[in-house]
Design a protein around this motif. Sequence first.
Motif, mmCIF file in Angstrom:
data_model
loop_
_atom_site.group_PDB
_atom_site.id
_atom_site.type_symbol
_atom_site.label_atom_id
_atom_site.label_comp_id
_atom_site.label_asym_id
_atom_site.label_seq_id
_atom_site.Cartn_x
_atom_site.Cartn_y
_atom_site.Cartn_z
ATOM 1 N N LEU A 17 50.747 -23.815 79.851
ATOM 2 C CA LEU A 17 51.093 -24.085 81.250
ATOM 3 C C LEU A 17 50.868 -22.861 82.143
ATOM 4 N N PRO A 18 51.337 -21.643 81.755
ATOM 5 C CA PRO A 18 51.035 -20.469 82.597
ATOM 6 C C PRO A 18 49.545 -20.201 82.754
ATOM 7 N N LEU A 19 48.760 -20.387 81.672
ATOM 8 C CA LEU A 19 47.319 -20.180 81.781
ATOM 9 C C LEU A 19 46.676 -21.190 82.725
ATOM 10 N N TRP A 20 47.143 -22.430 82.685
ATOM 11 C CA TRP A 20 46.642 -23.450 83.600
ATOM 12 C C TRP A 20 46.985 -23.086 85.052
ATOM 13 N N ASN A 21 48.210 -22.652 85.273
ATOM 14 C CA ASN A 21 48.614 -22.261 86.626
ATOM 15 C C ASN A 21 47.804 -21.066 87.115
ATOM 16 N N PHE A 68 55.222 -1.797 86.524
ATOM 17 C CA PHE A 68 55.590 -3.204 86.637
ATOM 18 C C PHE A 68 56.399 -3.684 85.434
ATOM 19 N N ILE A 69 56.177 -3.088 84.274
ATOM 20 C CA ILE A 69 56.991 -3.448 83.110
ATOM 21 C C ILE A 69 58.451 -3.090 83.369
ATOM 22 N N ALA A 286 56.576 2.021 96.513
ATOM 23 C CA ALA A 286 55.444 1.287 97.109
ATOM 24 C C ALA A 286 55.419 -0.194 96.751
ATOM 25 N N GLY A 287 56.579 -0.856 96.809
ATOM 26 C CA GLY A 287 56.610 -2.296 96.603
ATOM 27 C C GLY A 287 56.686 -2.747 95.166
ATOM 28 N N ALA A 288 56.764 -1.815 94.212
ATOM 29 C CA ALA A 288 56.785 -2.200 92.796
ATOM 30 C C ALA A 288 58.027 -3.005 92.441
ATOM 31 N N GLY A 289 59.127 -2.756 93.142
ATOM 32 C CA GLY A 289 60.342 -3.518 92.870
ATOM 33 C C GLY A 289 60.190 -4.989 93.178
ATOM 34 N N PHE A 290 59.500 -5.295 94.254
ATOM 35 C CA PHE A 290 59.280 -6.694 94.607
ATOM 36 C C PHE A 290 58.220 -7.329 93.708
ATOM 37 N N THR A 291 57.221 -6.547 93.314
ATOM 38 C CA THR A 291 56.223 -7.064 92.376
ATOM 39 C C THR A 291 56.879 -7.418 91.046
ATOM 40 N N GLY A 292 57.922 -6.668 90.678
ATOM 41 C CA GLY A 292 58.637 -6.959 89.444
ATOM 42 C C GLY A 292 59.228 -8.359 89.415
ATOM 43 N N ILE A 293 59.589 -8.878 90.581
ATOM 44 C CA ILE A 293 60.107 -10.254 90.645
ATOM 45 C C ILE A 293 59.018 -11.227 90.215
ATOM 46 N N ALA A 294 57.807 -11.028 90.741
ATOM 47 C CA ALA A 294 56.693 -11.901 90.371
ATOM 48 C C ALA A 294 56.336 -11.739 88.900
ATOM 49 N N VAL A 295 56.407 -10.515 88.398
ATOM 50 C CA VAL A 295 56.090 -10.247 86.993
ATOM 51 C C VAL A 295 57.073 -10.975 86.080
ATOM 52 N N ALA A 296 58.370 -10.855 86.375
ATOM 53 C CA ALA A 296 59.376 -11.534 85.555
ATOM 54 C C ALA A 296 59.230 -13.044 85.647
ATOM 55 N N MET A 298 56.479 -14.807 86.280
ATOM 56 C CA MET A 298 55.304 -15.265 85.541
ATOM 57 C C MET A 298 55.468 -15.052 84.043
ATOM 58 N N GLY A 299 56.169 -13.983 83.658
ATOM 59 C CA GLY A 299 56.398 -13.700 82.246
ATOM 60 C C GLY A 299 57.541 -14.465 81.634
ATOM 61 N N ARG A 300 58.105 -15.411 82.377
ATOM 62 C CA ARG A 300 59.203 -16.255 81.894
ATOM 63 C C ARG A 300 60.391 -15.437 81.398
ATOM 64 N N ASN A 301 60.587 -14.247 81.995
ATOM 65 C CA ASN A 301 61.739 -13.395 81.695
ATOM 66 C C ASN A 301 61.830 -13.014 80.222
ATOM 67 N N HIS A 302 60.679 -12.939 79.562
ATOM 68 C CA HIS A 302 60.619 -12.494 78.170
ATOM 69 C C HIS A 302 59.774 -11.228 78.116
ATOM 70 N N PRO A 303 60.179 -10.240 77.305
ATOM 71 C CA PRO A 303 59.434 -8.970 77.285
ATOM 72 C C PRO A 303 57.942 -9.120 77.013
ATOM 73 N N VAL A 304 57.556 -9.998 76.091
ATOM 74 C CA VAL A 304 56.130 -10.173 75.804
ATOM 75 C C VAL A 304 55.405 -10.728 77.028
ATOM 76 N N GLY A 305 55.984 -11.743 77.647
ATOM 77 C CA GLY A 305 55.390 -12.304 78.852
ATOM 78 C C GLY A 305 55.333 -11.296 79.984
ATOM 79 N N ILE A 306 56.348 -10.433 80.073
ATOM 80 C CA ILE A 306 56.383 -9.422 81.124
ATOM 81 C C ILE A 306 55.284 -8.392 80.928
ATOM 82 N N VAL A 307 55.016 -8.007 79.691
ATOM 83 C CA VAL A 307 53.919 -7.075 79.422
ATOM 84 C C VAL A 307 52.595 -7.683 79.862
ATOM 85 N N LEU A 308 52.363 -8.940 79.504
ATOM 86 C CA LEU A 308 51.103 -9.595 79.874
ATOM 87 C C LEU A 308 50.986 -9.765 81.385
ATOM 88 N N ALA A 309 52.082 -10.172 82.036
ATOM 89 C CA ALA A 309 52.053 -10.336 83.496
ATOM 90 C C ALA A 309 51.869 -8.986 84.186
#
Length: 377
Positions: A17-21, A68-69, A286-296, A298-309
Amino acid sequence: MSSQALQMPRWMDLVLLPLWNLLIALLVAGGVVLLIGASPGQALTVLLDGALGSARGLGYTLYYTTTFIFTGLAVAVAFHGGLFNIGGEGQATLGGIGVALLSLWLAPKLPSVVMIPLAIVAAACFGMLWAAVPGYLQAWRGSHVVITTIMFNFLAASLNGYLLVNWLRPNGSMSVESDAFADSARMPAVHELLARFGVEWPSSPLNLSIVLALLACVFVWWFLWKSRAGYVLRAVGSNPSAAHYAGIRPRWQVLAAMGLSGALAGLVGVNEIAGVQGKLTLDFVAGAGFTGIAVALMGRNHPVGIVLASLLFGTLYQGGVEVSFEVPGFSREMVVTVQGLIVLFAGAMAMVSAPMFAKLYAALTRKSRAAQGKSHG
């Protein structure tokens, strides 16, 4: 309606599903690129080549990924505690202030083997304390953590500016930045370490903070899914009333979730201040805190997903700079547009395609069962 309620298997929910999105987001972004008269193929080629096609570009990409991690993990930990921490920007700023104050004070007196661990602890503690205040206000005073963390972002930026202008800026300097740190307070750069072993690597901001980020991922995974304290935190995040009935104190878990979240965000200061700048500067987050919201998200709040995002957004940041130089009519703002589309489709609209995948999975399951029934008959 969640993907689990739609009876999707976990691999489909977390991978397909994430890859499709992401594919849909890139297709829509390609349409936007066409509208401005540029070639989507050329833009994508230049972006990937600029971010991953050279050792220097890869170094910059991994440098962004590291930041971002940290911020993605910070958002994820708070989320598992039932909180939406959007104060990563301010907590990262306080982490940098902590690194700077300690480095300016002790770096001339201590060797790096002592100074670097102390700087890491300082960054985590300053971020933790800054985040603990909104956590306390929500748990004991009823103030919503979303509102207070937004306010604390502005307070952190103001505090950083005040310290630089009135206390940390060298006499006679017009630049709003502190003195440079002693060498013992600098996080070793990867290209410098590789050079010691005879490996040539182009200079880049990438430093050993990336190892710290990966260790933070392992810790967060262990804490949330393998430790009793993490189970208690997730229980409160899932159902505070039930957790309270089971003898858990939700207030303290709110404070713990925000404290750990702030500590992770504060580690951005190690990467940016100790690893790259070597001095305290304005707006280094420089906005990294807000980018972290998008990273989490997209990564489904899991460390592996967060690394990939984080790697994806690091690629977009570094590759976007190259695209803005190489592709006529493609500005830095277009990269922000692509990021926004990814957040839209991978986050806010993540479940739009879920019914289609659930129906497809159900049809395949029925077909498989029918085939098995015929074979048994």
